[in-house]
Scaffold this motif. Sequence first.
Motif, PDB file in Angstrom:
ATOM      1  N   SER A 149       0.860  -1.189   0.000  1.00 46.26           N
ATOM      2  CA  SER A 149       0.000   0.000   0.000  1.00 46.26           C
ATOM      3  C   SER A 149       0.892   1.233   0.000  1.00 46.26           C
ATOM      4  CB  SER A 149      -0.920   0.023   1.235  1.00 46.26           C
ATOM      5  OG  SER A 149      -0.162   0.266   2.412  1.00 46.26           O
ATOM      6  N   PHE A 150       0.313   2.361  -0.385  1.00 46.29           N
ATOM      7  CA  PHE A 150       1.079   3.600  -0.364  1.00 46.29           C
ATOM      8  C   PHE A 150       1.374   4.032   1.076  1.00 46.29           C
ATOM      9  CE2 PHE A 150      -0.841   4.085  -4.682  1.00 46.29           C
ATOM     10  CZ  PHE A 150       0.363   4.139  -5.384  1.00 46.29           C
ATOM     11  N   GLU A 151       0.462   3.713   1.992  1.00 44.72           N
ATOM     12  CA  GLU A 151       0.711   4.030   3.406  1.00 44.72           C
ATOM     13  C   GLU A 151       1.918   3.249   3.920  1.00 44.72           C
ATOM     14  OE1 GLU A 151      -2.200   3.290   2.124  1.00 44.72           O
ATOM     15  OE2 GLU A 151      -3.411   5.101   2.441  1.00 44.72           O
ATOM     16  N   GLU A 152       2.023   1.987   3.538  1.00 50.31           N
ATOM     17  CA  GLU A 152       3.165   1.168   3.940  1.00 50.31           C
ATOM     18  C   GLU A 152       4.453   1.705   3.322  1.00 50.31           C
ATOM     19  OE1 GLU A 152       4.655  -3.450   3.380  1.00 50.31           O
ATOM     20  OE2 GLU A 152       2.484  -3.056   3.441  1.00 50.31           O
ATOM     21  N   PRO A 180      -5.226  12.561 -11.589  1.00 50.33           N
ATOM     22  CA  PRO A 180      -4.293  12.586 -10.458  1.00 50.33           C
ATOM     23  C   PRO A 180      -4.719  11.656  -9.330  1.00 50.33           C
ATOM     24  CG  PRO A 180      -5.666  14.552 -10.456  1.00 50.33           C
ATOM     25  CD  PRO A 180      -5.981  13.816 -11.729  1.00 50.33           C
ATOM     26  N   ILE A 181      -3.730  11.162  -8.602  1.00 53.22           N
ATOM     27  CA  ILE A 181      -3.983  10.329  -7.422  1.00 53.22           C
ATOM     28  C   ILE A 181      -3.796  11.242  -6.213  1.00 53.22           C
ATOM     29  CG2 ILE A 181      -3.396   8.164  -6.250  1.00 53.22           C
ATOM     30  CD1 ILE A 181      -2.002   7.287  -8.858  1.00 53.22           C
ATOM     31  N   ILE A 182      -4.827  12.026  -5.924  1.00 56.14           N
ATOM     32  CA  ILE A 182      -4.731  13.083  -4.934  1.00 56.14           C
ATOM     33  C   ILE A 182      -4.375  12.573  -3.531  1.00 56.14           C
ATOM     34  CG2 ILE A 182      -6.086  14.844  -3.724  1.00 56.14           C
ATOM     35  CD1 ILE A 182      -5.000  15.663  -6.437  1.00 56.14           C
ATOM     36  N   PRO A 183      -4.891  11.409  -3.087  1.00 54.99           N
ATOM     37  CA  PRO A 183      -4.482  10.942  -1.757  1.00 54.99           C
ATOM     38  C   PRO A 183      -2.973  10.805  -1.604  1.00 54.99           C
ATOM     39  CG  PRO A 183      -6.384   9.694  -2.505  1.00 54.99           C
ATOM     40  CD  PRO A 183      -5.936  10.532  -3.675  1.00 54.99           C
ATOM     41  N   TYR A 240      -0.701  12.851  -3.022  1.00 52.13           N
ATOM     42  CA  TYR A 240      -0.221  14.195  -2.712  1.00 52.13           C
ATOM     43  C   TYR A 240      -0.421  14.483  -1.222  1.00 52.13           C
ATOM     44  CZ  TYR A 240       0.581  15.919  -7.474  1.00 52.13           C
ATOM     45  OH  TYR A 240       1.081  16.134  -8.739  1.00 52.13           O
ATOM     46  N   ALA A 241      -1.587  14.085  -0.704  1.00 52.83           N
ATOM     47  CA  ALA A 241      -1.888  14.329   0.711  1.00 52.83           C
ATOM     48  C   ALA A 241      -0.926  13.566   1.620  1.00 52.83           C
ATOM     49  CB  ALA A 241      -3.336  13.937   1.006  1.00 52.83           C
ATOM     50  N   LEU A 242      -0.547  12.349   1.228  1.00 52.78           N
ATOM     51  CA  LEU A 242       0.407  11.573   2.021  1.00 52.78           C
ATOM     52  C   LEU A 242       1.781  12.249   2.049  1.00 52.78           C
ATOM     53  CD1 LEU A 242      -0.364   7.876   0.989  1.00 52.78           C
ATOM     54  CD2 LEU A 242      -0.567   8.848   3.284  1.00 52.78           C
ATOM     55  N   ILE A 243       2.214  12.752   0.908  1.00 54.43           N
ATOM     56  CA  ILE A 243       3.497  13.454   0.839  1.00 54.43           C
ATOM     57  C   ILE A 243       3.459  14.697   1.730  1.00 54.43           C
ATOM     58  CG2 ILE A 243       5.048  14.755  -0.683  1.00 54.43           C
ATOM     59  CD1 ILE A 243       4.129  12.834  -2.947  1.00 54.43           C
TER      60      ILE A 243
END
Length: 276
Positions: free
Chosen positions: A34-37, A61-64, A66-69
Motif C-alpha cells: 500500500s502507499f501508506e506502507e 491525479p492520485i490526490i491521496p 499528494y496528501a500523504l506526501i
Amino acid sequence: MTTKIAIQGIKGSFHHQVVKEYFAENVAIDECLSFEELIDSLIAGKSDQAVMAIENSIAGPIIPNYALIDKNNLHIIGEHYLNIQQNLMALKGQKIEDIREVHSHPMALLQCMDFLKQYPNIKLVEDKDTAETARRIQEKQLTGIAAIASETAAEMYDLDIIAPSIQTIKNNMTRFVIIKKQNSFLPESEINRASVKFELDHKRGSLAAVLNVMSDCKLNLTKIQSLPKIETPWKYSFFVDVTFEKYEDYAKAKALLNIMAEYFKVLGEYRDTKPL
C-alpha cells in the motif's frame, strides 16, 4: 552502499519498472502493498527513497498520494513517466473463454474497461497490486482467474498473455514521483518544475488572484486539484504543479503566493521530464 527504494507493489509491478529505468546504480527493493506502507518504510528508515504513482493520463491525479506526501513532510526530488501497457494474463494453456474472474488494481481495471465490457460474464475483482495478483495465480495455480499486469510480471511469474495491450487508450502514461525525507538541492539552473500546496481565504476572487500571479510570473500551470480539509468544512487545500523556464520567475511567484495564501508549502522543486 546500496540504495534501498520503496515501491508500491512487488517486483514485476510498474513501480518496479520505474526503479529499473530511473536509477542507474544497483538498488535494493522494499516491496510495500500500500502507499501508506511505502510512506512508513521511508519514515522509519527502511528505505532511502520511494517511487510513488501520482497521476495517470486516463484516470487523472492520485490526490491521496499528494496528501500523504504533504502530511508526512516528504519531498519530491524527481519524476518519471512510464508508458503503461496493460496485459491480460493467466496460467499457461488458459484461454479467454476459461476466465471467470479478472483481478487487478482498481486503476488497471479502469484503464481497460472498454476491453472488459466485451466479456460481461467475467467478474472484476479489485486487488492491491497488479504484479501481486499475477504472482498469486502462479503460486496457487488458480485456473479461471486472470490478472491485468505488465509484460514483466508475466515473464517473472511464468504466465501466458492471452490478450496484450488491452488498455482503452493506447498512449497511456503514468507519472511517478521520487520522494525522500530530506530535500535534494539541485542547482537553480536545473530546476524547471515544482509541486506546491496552498490554502486560501474563502472569498470571491481569491483563487483567480493566485492564478493571475502565476500567469504574470510566466508559470505554466500543468495541474490544479482541490482537496477538502476534513477538520474545516467548506475549506480546501489546492495542490498545484507548475513548469517554468527561469527559476527567478518561479521564485517571484513563490514569494507573492507566500503572502497571498493563508498557508503555502513547497512539496518539491525538480527537473521536468515530461515527454514531448
